[in-house]
Design a protein around this motif. Sequence first.
Motif, PDB file in Angstrom:
ATOM      1  N   LEU A 230       7.334   8.260   2.116  1.00 14.25           N
ATOM      2  CA  LEU A 230       6.727   6.932   1.945  1.00 14.25           C
ATOM      3  C   LEU A 230       7.816   5.881   1.687  1.00 14.25           C
ATOM      4  O   LEU A 230       7.750   4.765   2.206  1.00 14.25           O
ATOM      5  CB  LEU A 230       5.722   6.964   0.791  1.00 14.25           C
ATOM      6  N   GLY A 231       8.815   6.235   0.874  1.00 11.77           N
ATOM      7  CA  GLY A 231       9.928   5.320   0.633  1.00 11.77           C
ATOM      8  C   GLY A 231      10.680   5.007   1.917  1.00 11.77           C
ATOM      9  O   GLY A 231      11.085   3.859   2.150  1.00 11.77           O
TER      10      GLY A 231
ATOM     11  N   SER B 203       3.906   5.705  -5.714  1.00  2.44           N
ATOM     12  CA  SER B 203       3.943   5.816  -7.171  1.00  2.44           C
ATOM     13  C   SER B 203       2.892   6.808  -7.671  1.00  2.44           C
ATOM     14  O   SER B 203       3.155   7.625  -8.557  1.00  2.44           O
ATOM     15  CB  SER B 203       3.704   4.448  -7.813  1.00  2.44           C
ATOM     16  N   PHE B 204       1.692   6.729  -7.085  1.00  4.70           N
ATOM     17  CA  PHE B 204       0.631   7.670  -7.484  1.00  4.70           C
ATOM     18  C   PHE B 204       1.012   9.102  -7.120  1.00  4.70           C
ATOM     19  O   PHE B 204       0.792  10.039  -7.897  1.00  4.70           O
ATOM     20  CB  PHE B 204      -0.707   7.277  -6.833  1.00  4.70           C
ATOM     21  N   VAL B 205       1.580   9.275  -5.932  1.00  5.37           N
ATOM     22  CA  VAL B 205       1.982  10.614  -5.490  1.00  5.37           C
ATOM     23  C   VAL B 205       3.052  11.178  -6.432  1.00  5.37           C
ATOM     24  O   VAL B 205       2.999  12.340  -6.840  1.00  5.37           O
ATOM     25  CB  VAL B 205       2.507  10.566  -4.036  1.00  5.37           C
TER      26      VAL B 205
ATOM     27  N   LEU C  79       0.842  -1.208   0.000  1.00  5.50           N
ATOM     28  CA  LEU C  79       0.000   0.000   0.000  1.00  5.50           C
ATOM     29  C   LEU C  79       0.879   1.262   0.000  1.00  5.50           C
ATOM     30  O   LEU C  79       0.617   2.218  -0.745  1.00  5.50           O
ATOM     31  CB  LEU C  79      -0.911  -0.013   1.231  1.00  5.50           C
ATOM     32  N   ILE C  80       1.947   1.225   0.822  1.00  2.00           N
ATOM     33  CA  ILE C  80       2.850   2.382   0.911  1.00  2.00           C
ATOM     34  C   ILE C  80       3.511   2.643  -0.450  1.00  2.00           C
ATOM     35  O   ILE C  80       3.546   3.775  -0.930  1.00  2.00           O
ATOM     36  CB  ILE C  80       3.924   2.137   1.998  1.00  2.00           C
ATOM     37  N   LEU C  81       4.040   1.579  -1.078  1.00  2.00           N
ATOM     38  CA  LEU C  81       4.775   1.759  -2.336  1.00  2.00           C
ATOM     39  C   LEU C  81       3.851   2.181  -3.470  1.00  2.00           C
ATOM     40  O   LEU C  81       4.195   3.060  -4.258  1.00  2.00           O
ATOM     41  CB  LEU C  81       5.493   0.464  -2.721  1.00  2.00           C
ATOM     42  N   VAL C  82       2.689   1.529  -3.572  1.00  2.00           N
ATOM     43  CA  VAL C  82       1.755   1.885  -4.647  1.00  2.00           C
ATOM     44  C   VAL C  82       1.301   3.335  -4.474  1.00  2.00           C
ATOM     45  O   VAL C  82       1.220   4.110  -5.444  1.00  2.00           O
ATOM     46  CB  VAL C  82       0.549   0.917  -4.658  1.00  2.00           C
TER      47      VAL C  82
ATOM     48  N   PRO D 172      13.588  10.440 -15.467  1.00  2.00           N
ATOM     49  CA  PRO D 172      14.201   9.124 -15.206  1.00  2.00           C
ATOM     50  C   PRO D 172      14.002   8.645 -13.773  1.00  2.00           C
ATOM     51  O   PRO D 172      13.813   7.443 -13.546  1.00  2.00           O
ATOM     52  CB  PRO D 172      15.687   9.347 -15.526  1.00  2.00           C
ATOM     53  N   ALA D 173      14.014   9.564 -12.799  1.00  2.00           N
ATOM     54  CA  ALA D 173      13.820   9.163 -11.397  1.00  2.00           C
ATOM     55  C   ALA D 173      12.440   8.559 -11.202  1.00  2.00           C
ATOM     56  O   ALA D 173      12.265   7.541 -10.523  1.00  2.00           O
ATOM     57  CB  ALA D 173      14.010  10.370 -10.481  1.00  2.00           C
ATOM     58  N   SER D 174      11.443   9.182 -11.804  1.00  2.00           N
ATOM     59  CA  SER D 174      10.076   8.685 -11.670  1.00  2.00           C
ATOM     60  C   SER D 174       9.904   7.329 -12.357  1.00  2.00           C
ATOM     61  O   SER D 174       9.279   6.410 -11.817  1.00  2.00           O
ATOM     62  CB  SER D 174       9.145   9.741 -12.272  1.00  2.00           C
ATOM     63  N   MET D 175      10.501   7.160 -13.543  1.00  2.00           N
ATOM     64  CA  MET D 175      10.410   5.870 -14.246  1.00  2.00           C
ATOM     65  C   MET D 175      11.042   4.753 -13.405  1.00  2.00           C
ATOM     66  O   MET D 175      10.496   3.652 -13.297  1.00  2.00           O
ATOM     67  CB  MET D 175      11.118   5.954 -15.596  1.00  2.00           C
TER      68      MET D 175
END
Length: 817
Positions: free
Chosen positions: A725-726, A697-699, A691-694, A795-798
Motif C-alpha cells: 500500500l505504501g 494504518s489499519f492493516v 484511502l490507501i494510507l488510512v 517504533p515502525a508502526s508508530m
Amino acid sequence: MTIQAPQQIPSHAPSARPSAWEILKDYMMTTDHKKIGTLYILTSLIGFAIAGFLAVAIRIQLAVPDNTFLIGNTYNQVLTLHAALMIFFFLIPIGLFGFGNWFLPLQLGVRDVALPRINTFAVWLFIFSLILVITGLANGGAPGVGWTFYYPLSVDANQTGVAVLMVALILNGIASLLGSANFAATIVNMRAPGMSLWKMPIFVWSIFATSILQLISLGGLTAAALVTFLELKLGLSMFNPGIGGVPVMFQQFFWFYSHPAVYVMLLPYLGIGAEVASTMARKPLFGYRVMVYSLLGIVLVSLLVWVHHMFAVGLPESWQIAFMIATLIVAVPTGVKIFNLIGTLYGGRIIMKTPTYWLVGFIFNFLIGGITGVALGMIPFDYQVTMSYFVVAHFHNVMMFGTAFLAMAGLYYWWPKMTGRFMDEKLGMWHFWLFMVGSWMTFLPQYILGLLGMPRRYYTYPAGNFAWSELNFISTLGALTLLAGGAVWWWNIYITAKKPVTASNNPWGGFTLEWTSSSPPAAYNFAHEFPTTFPTERPLYDWEKNGDTLTPVDPKTIHLPQDSIWPFVTAVGMLLMGYGLSFGWFTNYTPAGGLNATSGHVFASLVLYLSIPVFLWGLFKWAGTREYAVPVAHHHLTKYDNGFMGMAWFIISEIGLFGVLIAGYVYLRVSGHADPPALRPNVWLAALNTLILVSSSFVLHRAEQDNHHGKLTRFRLGLFITLLLGMAFMLFQVYEFSLFGAESDWKQNLWQACFFIIVGLHGLHILIGGIGVALPYYQAMTGKMDKYNHGSITPASMYWHLVDVVWLLIVAIFYAW
C-alpha cells in the motif's frame, strides 16, 4: 565520609596495550555509553580547538586598521566556520551528549541508555557531519554567510559552500534528535528502582529539560536549512520575494530554534554547576525543587523569545513588545538558577579546587552577560546596538566566558571518574586565570566598540575612529591570552594521560550514584545493586546516615548489549549520501571550475548512488543482529518498552518540523502571498491516496495485534500488505508530481513551491516509514523476533501512523482549502 563501594578493577582493563586499529575498531562498534560520551567529548574538543585557531585569525586581522591578513570572502569563510564549529560542534554536543552520555546512566544507576545502538549511530553521524563540513574546503571553500546563513545571501551563486553546510546541519540535527529522544526515554523508563523523578540528580533534570527543548525546537533550524538547500538545488523557495515569498520568514524559522539553542547550550552546564557546587560546598542543593521548576520554566519561555533577534526588521510593534516582555520573563528562572548556585555555596565548607574556581568564574561572568542580555531585550536599546560589536560581546560573554567555564568545571570535576587520574592542579589554575583574564581582555573592549559604533562582521576598519584601534588591539591580545590558556589545558590533558590511575571511587566525596562505580567505571558500570529507598537527590549521604549498604553482584551475571559495526556502517551510508547531495545532486554551480568541477560532480553523483545500498545494507544488517547475545528480561518503569518510548519522544521533533513549515505556508496563504494556481493537483487522486494510507494504518495495526497474539503468518502478511500500500501511494504521488510539475513552473509560483516542499518532504517520510516497516518484516522472515526480542515493529508502526496523520493535514491545507 560517604557510602563507598569496594574498589573494582574495570573488567575491560587490557592486559597488553591495544593497537591504534584495535582502539578505533572498538569505538566504531561500541554500544558503551561511556565510550560514546568520550567520542562526543573528544570530537567537541577538536571542534573547539579548530574554532579557537579561527578566532585568533579573525582577531589578528582586526588587530590594526586596514590590515590585509584575512580579507573579503576569506574572512567571511573563517568567521562562518568559527561560529558554526563553536556552536554546533562544541558547546551543544559536549554538554548535552558528551557529559550526558557519560553520566546520565551512571547517575540513574543503570547499565546503559535505553537504545544503545541508536546511540552508536548518533555519535558517528555527528562525527561525520563535522567531516562533511571539512570536505567543503576541498570543494570550493567554506560558506561565507555567517553561522546564521541569512536569506538571500545564502543562495548567492558565489557561496558554493552553503549546500554542504545545510546538509551537515541536517545530519547533525538528526543525530541530536536521536540522542535527545534516547535520553528522554532513558530517564522516563530506566531509573534505578525506587528513584522517582523528584529524587533524580539535578544534572539528570538538566539533560531531561534540554532534550525536551531540543526535540520541540530543532524543527526550526531543520526547516531553514532544508528550504535553503532546496532553493540552491532545485529553485524551490518559500523566501524568494520574486515569486511573493517573504525573506524575513527565513529568520522566523531560523531563530525559532537558534534562540532556544542558547539554552540548549546553557541548561546542561547549569546542571553541572549545581553538581560541582553541592559536592565542593559539602551541602545539599539550595532550593532543589525551585531549581527543577526553573529548568522547566526556561524550556517553556525560551520557546517564546526568538523575535528579540529580529526587532530591527520591521515587525509590528505589538509583536516586538510581546517578545520583549517574554525576554524579560525568561531572565527570571535564569536568575533563580544563579541564586541557587550562590545559595548552595553560601555557608558551605568549600573545597577550593580547580572545578570550584571555574564555577565561581562562571557565576561572575554569566551575571554580566545576563545583564547585557536584558539590556538587549529592551527594544530602543536593541535598535541602537543591533549588528554592532556590543551583540558579539554579549553573546561571547554568555557562551564563551559564561557557559564554557562550566564545561571546563565539568571536565576537571569528572576527569578522575572518567580516567582514574586527576588533572594537574597547578596547570589547571594557569588554565583558569589565562581564560579569565583573556576573556575580559577580548570581550570587554568589544562592548565599548559596539557602543562606539563598530559594526560586526566587517573585516577591516579605517584608522582615526576614536579608540577603535586601541580597543581592537587589546581585544587581539586577549585572544592570544586565551590561546595560551588553551595550550596549557591541552598540555594538562597530555601529561595527565601519562600518569598512573590513582583516583578512588569517590575522590571528591560526592553524593550521587556515579561515585559508587570504579574510576574509570567498568563496562557494566556497577557490580552492586542499590537500596530501593531514595530519601533525597543525595542518596549516598542518606544511605550512610540510615546504615543502608550496597548489595554486591557477580559481574559474570551481568549481560550487556552486543557491540555492532552496523550502526557505524549505516552512518557511513549517511555520510556518503550527504557528500553526494552536497556536490553531485542538481549542482547548479561549479565548485572548482573547469574540468575538475565536472569530474568532481560526476564523482559526487556516483558517491550518492553508492550511498543508498551502503545505507540499506548497514540498516538491514543492524536490524538482523539481536541487541543481546542471550535472552534478557528488560527493566522498565512503565508498561512501554524502550523502542516505543524512544519513538514517542522522537515524534515530537517530526511534529515540530512539519509544524514550522506548515505554519509558514499558512501565513503565506492567509496573507495573500501564496495564491493557488488555476490548475491544482486533482482532489480525486488525493482522496484515493488518503484511502490507501488510512487503509495501510489499519492493516499495520491489525498486524501488530496478530504479533501480540502469536499469529506470526498473519503478522508477516499484514506487514507485506502495508508495504504494498505504501508503494502504491508513492507511485501515485510520483505520477501527480510529474504531472503537476509539467503544467507550471515552481520557480514562478509560490503556492506550487510550498506544495512541492511540504508534500515532497512528506513523501520522503513515506519512504523512511516504508523502510521502517520493512525492517520488522525482514526480522520476522529471518526468525529474529521472539518474546525476548520484539524487533522494531512498535517504533515502525508508530512512525507510520504519524506519517498518515500528517497526510490528512496536508490534504486539508493543499487539496481542500
